[in-house]
Design a protein around this motif. Structure first.
Motif, PDB file in Angstrom:
ATOM      1  N   LYS A  43      51.273  48.268  38.353  1.00 52.67           N
ATOM      2  CA  LYS A  43      52.121  47.256  39.001  1.00 52.67           C
ATOM      3  C   LYS A  43      52.096  47.428  40.522  1.00 52.67           C
ATOM      4  O   LYS A  43      51.986  46.452  41.268  1.00 52.67           O
ATOM      5  CB  LYS A  43      53.557  47.350  38.483  1.00 52.67           C
ATOM      6  N   THR A  44      52.202  48.665  40.982  1.00 47.44           N
ATOM      7  CA  THR A  44      52.162  48.939  42.416  1.00 47.44           C
ATOM      8  C   THR A  44      50.821  48.520  43.007  1.00 47.44           C
ATOM      9  O   THR A  44      50.759  47.919  44.082  1.00 47.44           O
ATOM     10  CB  THR A  44      52.403  50.441  42.677  1.00 47.44           C
ATOM     11  N   THR A  45      49.744  48.811  42.293  1.00 48.11           N
ATOM     12  CA  THR A  45      48.410  48.427  42.757  1.00 48.11           C
ATOM     13  C   THR A  45      48.274  46.915  42.818  1.00 48.11           C
ATOM     14  O   THR A  45      47.692  46.371  43.767  1.00 48.11           O
ATOM     15  CB  THR A  45      47.329  49.019  41.831  1.00 48.11           C
ATOM     16  N   ALA A  46      48.821  46.215  41.831  1.00 47.95           N
ATOM     17  CA  ALA A  46      48.759  44.746  41.832  1.00 47.95           C
ATOM     18  C   ALA A  46      49.516  44.182  43.030  1.00 47.95           C
ATOM     19  O   ALA A  46      49.032  43.270  43.708  1.00 47.95           O
ATOM     20  CB  ALA A  46      49.328  44.203  40.532  1.00 47.95           C
ATOM     21  N   LYS A  47      50.698  44.740  43.314  1.00 48.52           N
ATOM     22  CA  LYS A  47      51.464  44.280  44.474  1.00 48.52           C
ATOM     23  C   LYS A  47      50.701  44.561  45.769  1.00 48.52           C
ATOM     24  O   LYS A  47      50.637  43.722  46.658  1.00 48.52           O
ATOM     25  CB  LYS A  47      52.827  44.979  44.533  1.00 48.52           C
ATOM     26  N   ALA A  48      50.122  45.739  45.866  1.00 51.59           N
ATOM     27  CA  ALA A  48      49.374  46.106  47.073  1.00 51.59           C
ATOM     28  C   ALA A  48      48.159  45.206  47.249  1.00 51.59           C
ATOM     29  O   ALA A  48      47.819  44.832  48.373  1.00 51.59           O
ATOM     30  CB  ALA A  48      48.947  47.568  46.995  1.00 51.59           C
ATOM     31  N   THR A  49      47.528  44.843  46.159  1.00 51.71           N
ATOM     32  CA  THR A  49      46.365  43.962  46.229  1.00 51.71           C
ATOM     33  C   THR A  49      46.764  42.590  46.769  1.00 51.71           C
ATOM     34  O   THR A  49      46.078  42.018  47.614  1.00 51.71           O
ATOM     35  CB  THR A  49      45.707  43.825  44.845  1.00 51.71           C
ATOM     36  N   VAL A  50      47.884  42.059  46.291  1.00 52.52           N
ATOM     37  CA  VAL A  50      48.369  40.765  46.771  1.00 52.52           C
ATOM     38  C   VAL A  50      48.719  40.861  48.251  1.00 52.52           C
ATOM     39  O   VAL A  50      48.368  39.979  49.048  1.00 52.52           O
ATOM     40  CB  VAL A  50      49.584  40.295  45.929  1.00 52.52           C
ATOM     41  N   GLN A  51      49.407  41.935  48.638  1.00 50.13           N
ATOM     42  CA  GLN A  51      49.769  42.110  50.039  1.00 50.13           C
ATOM     43  C   GLN A  51      48.533  42.261  50.907  1.00 50.13           C
ATOM     44  O   GLN A  51      48.470  41.716  52.007  1.00 50.13           O
ATOM     45  CB  GLN A  51      50.682  43.319  50.210  1.00 50.13           C
ATOM     46  N   LEU A  52      47.533  42.991  50.417  1.00 48.45           N
ATOM     47  CA  LEU A  52      46.301  43.170  51.168  1.00 48.45           C
ATOM     48  C   LEU A  52      45.584  41.846  51.340  1.00 48.45           C
ATOM     49  O   LEU A  52      45.096  41.528  52.415  1.00 48.45           O
ATOM     50  CB  LEU A  52      45.396  44.181  50.460  1.00 48.45           C
ATOM     51  N   LYS A  53      45.560  41.028  50.272  1.00 47.86           N
ATOM     52  CA  LYS A  53      44.917  39.720  50.353  1.00 47.86           C
ATOM     53  C   LYS A  53      45.668  38.846  51.358  1.00 47.86           C
ATOM     54  O   LYS A  53      45.054  38.192  52.204  1.00 47.86           O
ATOM     55  CB  LYS A  53      44.890  39.047  48.987  1.00 47.86           C
ATOM     56  N   ASP A  54      47.003  38.854  51.292  1.00 52.07           N
ATOM     57  CA  ASP A  54      47.797  38.086  52.246  1.00 52.07           C
ATOM     58  C   ASP A  54      47.557  38.588  53.669  1.00 52.07           C
ATOM     59  O   ASP A  54      47.452  37.802  54.604  1.00 52.07           O
ATOM     60  CB  ASP A  54      49.287  38.176  51.910  1.00 52.07           C
ATOM     61  N   SER A  55      47.462  39.895  53.825  1.00 55.30           N
ATOM     62  CA  SER A  55      47.228  40.475  55.140  1.00 55.30           C
ATOM     63  C   SER A  55      45.857  40.071  55.672  1.00 55.30           C
ATOM     64  O   SER A  55      45.726  39.733  56.841  1.00 55.30           O
ATOM     65  CB  SER A  55      47.335  41.999  55.041  1.00 55.30           C
ATOM     66  N   ALA A  56      44.850  40.088  54.815  1.00 53.78           N
ATOM     67  CA  ALA A  56      43.505  39.684  55.238  1.00 53.78           C
ATOM     68  C   ALA A  56      43.481  38.204  55.607  1.00 53.78           C
ATOM     69  O   ALA A  56      42.854  37.815  56.600  1.00 53.78           O
ATOM     70  CB  ALA A  56      42.501  39.975  54.130  1.00 53.78           C
ATOM     71  N   ASP A  57      44.164  37.381  54.825  1.00 58.44           N
ATOM     72  CA  ASP A  57      44.239  35.957  55.150  1.00 58.44           C
ATOM     73  C   ASP A  57      44.926  35.740  56.491  1.00 58.44           C
ATOM     74  O   ASP A  57      44.497  34.914  57.294  1.00 58.44           O
ATOM     75  CB  ASP A  57      44.989  35.186  54.055  1.00 58.44           C
TER      76      ASP A  57
END
Length: 172
Positions: A43-57
């Motif tokens: 779950k933590t990894t999934a949240k971090a992945t979404v945040q990373l994608k948002d950060s990259a965008d």
């Protein structure tokens, strides 16, 4: 009836079986805990992945904004250079009068004024035809029609100055 060594063996086997059952129970509990920890990590990894994608965008959007601002600074530099060249071309007539021959005054002034018209045209060209467009910037770009209108007026002023330089009165 069983003999004492057989009973002893049975008792030891029963004890071993109990110990094995306890160890199996502990292993099952440890496995359950590990499964829960793995689920929490997923779950933590999934949240971090979404945040990373948002950060990259967001970084991509900010880079697009910087590209737009850089293009506007380049446009302003072209216009500033054109205005300086126009002023220098017009001022060359008065500044060089009596110092150098008339043909040199006319050629210097003409080249500077023509260069100013080139700068005004190049400013619009560089602003409108930038190559690859930046991906969806947050800031609005300058309207191409406004650029053409404004720089077209400045180019006409340059041509009028050139006309005035060639056909205007020399001397006071």
């Amino acid at each position: 009836m069983s003999t004492p060594p057989v009973e002893e063996k049975l008792t030891r086997s029963a004890e071993h079986a109990k110990e094995a059952a306890v160890q199996t129970q502990e292993a099952a509990e440890n496995t359950q805990e590990a499964a829960e920890q793995t689920q929490a990590a997923a779950k933590t990894t999934a949240k971090a992945t979404v945040q990373l994608k948002d950060s990259a965008d967001r970084r991509t959007e900010l880079a697009a904004n910087r590209t737009v601002f850089a293009a506007e600074r380049t446009y302003a530099a072209w216009v500033r250079t054109g205005l300086a060249s126009l002023a220098s071309g017009i001022g060359a007539q008065k500044l060089l009068e009596g110092v150098v021959p008339f043909w040199m005054i006319m050629s210097t002034g003409s080249v500077l004024v023509l260069f100013s018209a080139f700068c005004f045209a190049a400013a619009v060209w560089r602003q409108i035809f930038t190559g690859a467009q930046p991906p969806h910037p947050d800031v609005r770009q300058l309207a191409p029609a406004m650029l053409v209108l404004f720089n077209g007026f400045l180019a006409l002023v340059s041509l009028a100055a050139l006309f005035g330089l060639w056909f205007g009165k020399m001397g006071g």
